[in-house]
Scaffold this active site. Structure first.
Site, PDB file in Angstrom:
ATOM      1  N   HIS A 168       0.869  -1.182   0.000  1.00 24.92           N
ATOM      2  CA  HIS A 168       0.000   0.000   0.000  1.00 24.92           C
ATOM      3  C   HIS A 168       0.902   1.227   0.000  1.00 24.92           C
ATOM      4  O   HIS A 168       2.099   1.129   0.282  1.00 24.92           O
ATOM      5  CB  HIS A 168      -0.925  -0.008   1.227  1.00 24.92           C
ATOM      6  CG  HIS A 168      -0.183   0.012   2.527  1.00 24.92           C
ATOM      7  ND1 HIS A 168       0.302  -1.122   3.133  1.00 24.92           N
ATOM      8  CD2 HIS A 168       0.201   1.047   3.313  1.00 24.92           C
ATOM      9  CE1 HIS A 168       0.932  -0.800   4.243  1.00 24.92           C
ATOM     10  NE2 HIS A 168       0.901   0.518   4.382  1.00 24.92           N
TER      11      HIS A 168
ATOM     12  N   ASP B 168      11.700   8.712  -3.080  1.00 26.35           N
ATOM     13  CA  ASP B 168      10.488   9.217  -3.740  1.00 26.35           C
ATOM     14  C   ASP B 168      10.064   8.312  -4.910  1.00 26.35           C
ATOM     15  O   ASP B 168      10.888   7.943  -5.759  1.00 26.35           O
ATOM     16  CB  ASP B 168      10.731  10.643  -4.249  1.00 26.35           C
ATOM     17  CG  ASP B 168       9.450  11.286  -4.749  1.00 26.35           C
ATOM     18  OD1 ASP B 168       8.383  11.032  -4.149  1.00 26.35           O
ATOM     19  OD2 ASP B 168       9.513  12.050  -5.726  1.00 26.35           O
TER      20      ASP B 168
HETATM   21  N1  LIG Z   1       4.520   1.560  15.143  1.00 25.03           N
HETATM   22  C1  LIG Z   1       4.039   1.532  13.889  1.00 25.03           C
HETATM   23  N2  LIG Z   1       2.827   1.030  13.650  1.00 25.03           N
HETATM   24  C2  LIG Z   1       2.346   1.010  12.388  1.00 25.03           C
HETATM   25  C3  LIG Z   1       3.096   1.544  11.334  1.00 25.03           C
HETATM   26  C4  LIG Z   1       4.387   2.055  11.613  1.00 25.03           C
HETATM   27  O1  LIG Z   1       5.124   2.511  10.726  1.00 25.03           O
HETATM   28  N3  LIG Z   1       4.813   2.046  12.890  1.00 25.03           N
HETATM   29  N4  LIG Z   1       2.587   1.543  10.080  1.00 25.03           N
HETATM   30  C5  LIG Z   1       1.403   1.063   9.796  1.00 25.03           C
HETATM   31  C6  LIG Z   1       0.943   1.004   8.365  1.00 25.03           C
HETATM   32  O2  LIG Z   1       2.007   1.292   7.490  1.00 25.03           O
HETATM   33  C7  LIG Z   1      -0.319   1.672   7.942  1.00 25.03           C
HETATM   34  O3  LIG Z   1      -0.180   2.157   6.630  1.00 25.03           O
HETATM   35  C8  LIG Z   1      -0.941   2.687   8.787  1.00 25.03           C
HETATM   36  O4  LIG Z   1      -2.126   3.053   8.130  1.00 25.03           O
HETATM   37  P1  LIG Z   1      -3.516   3.316   8.800  1.00 25.03           P
HETATM   38  O5  LIG Z   1      -3.655   2.572  10.079  1.00 25.03           O
HETATM   39  O6  LIG Z   1      -4.531   3.085   7.751  1.00 25.03           O
HETATM   40  O7  LIG Z   1      -3.348   4.857   9.041  1.00 25.03           O
HETATM   41  P2  LIG Z   1      -4.265   5.805   9.875  1.00 25.03           P
HETATM   42  O8  LIG Z   1      -4.240   5.337  11.300  1.00 25.03           O
HETATM   43  O9  LIG Z   1      -3.796   7.200   9.694  1.00 25.03           O
HETATM   44  O10 LIG Z   1      -5.646   5.591   9.191  1.00 25.03           O
HETATM   45  P3  LIG Z   1      -7.124   5.692   9.728  1.00 25.03           P
HETATM   46  O11 LIG Z   1      -7.713   4.388   9.358  1.00 25.03           O
HETATM   47  O12 LIG Z   1      -7.706   6.838   8.999  1.00 25.03           O
HETATM   48  O13 LIG Z   1      -7.097   5.928  11.205  1.00 25.03           O
HETATM   49  C9  LIG Z   1       0.549   0.462  10.837  1.00 25.03           C
HETATM   50  N5  LIG Z   1       1.142   0.489  12.136  1.00 25.03           N
HETATM   51 ZN   LIG Z   2       1.970   1.856   5.555  1.00 22.63          ZN
END
Ligand SMILES: Nc1nc2c(c(=O)[nH]1)N=C([C@H](O)[C@H](O)COP(=O)(O)OP(=O)(O)OP(=O)(O)O)CN2
Ligand SMILES: [Zn+2]
Length: 147
Positions: free
Chosen positions: A51, A91
């Site tokens: 993604h 990028d």
């Molecule tokens: N400690 C971490 N936890 C998570 C990371 C990370 O880098 N460090 N990354 C992710 C995923 O890459 C994911 O893309 C996060 O996306 P998402 O949960 O959809 O993002 P949001 O919380 O901003 O989206 P909403 O669904 O609008 O809340 C997961 N965990």
């Molecule tokens: Zn991600």
């Protein structure tokens, strides 16, 4: 032409920040975990096809404000270092496949911040880099200070 002496002015410490955005895709998957564990830990972010994110990075340097130039460092130079350390390697890339660092390192935002820190410290004058802040999304933000 006469040059003013500014040595009497007090020494000040300043923090300057430059913001840079880039786009990349990735998949959260650890080679230290089984496929089942990966699914459990990373959930939807373990989707095999990955993604994408529009990342935002804030690079902050800290140092003496030079009494003659009025600058901690020239932001034009910082822009060039950011181009080399962030834009060229990251990028429009697949982090896991295009960036050798992430071949065996999970491409979390924490590890991305570490990668950017390590890349920038190789380019910047010593002891100037203060903080890397990475916005993976508007809601998910990581700060790394080289510790
Ligand atoms: N400690 C971490 N936890 C998570 C990371 C990370 O880098 N460090 N990354 C992710 C995923 O890459 C994911 O893309 C996060 O996306 P998402 O949960 O959809 O993002 P949001 O919380 O901003 O989206 P909403 O669904 O609008 O809340 C997961 N965990
Ligand atoms: Zn991600």
């Amino acid at each position: 032409m006469e040059v003013n002496n500014v040595e009497h002015l007090p020494e000040r410490i300043g923090y300057i920040t430059r913001v840079q955005s880039f786009s990349a895709c990735h998949r959260l998957h650890s080679k230290a975990l089984s496929d089942e564990e990966n699914k459990k830990v990373f959930g939807k972010c373990n989707n095999p096809h990955g993604h994408g994110h529009n990342y935002k990075v804030e690079v902050t340097v800290r140092g003496k404000i030079d009494r003659r130039t009025g600058m901690v460092m020239n932001l034009t130079d910082l822009k060039q270092y950011i181009e080399e350390a962030i834009m060229i390697p990251l990028d429009h890339k697949n982090l896991d496949k295009d960036v050798p660092y992430f071949a065996d390192v999970v491409s979390t935002t924490e590890n991305l911040a570490v990668f950017i820190w390590d890349s920038l410290t190789k380019l910047l004058p010593p002891n100037l880099l203060y903080e890397i802040k990475v916005y993976e999304t508007d809601k998910n933000i990581v700060v790394y200070r080289g510790e």
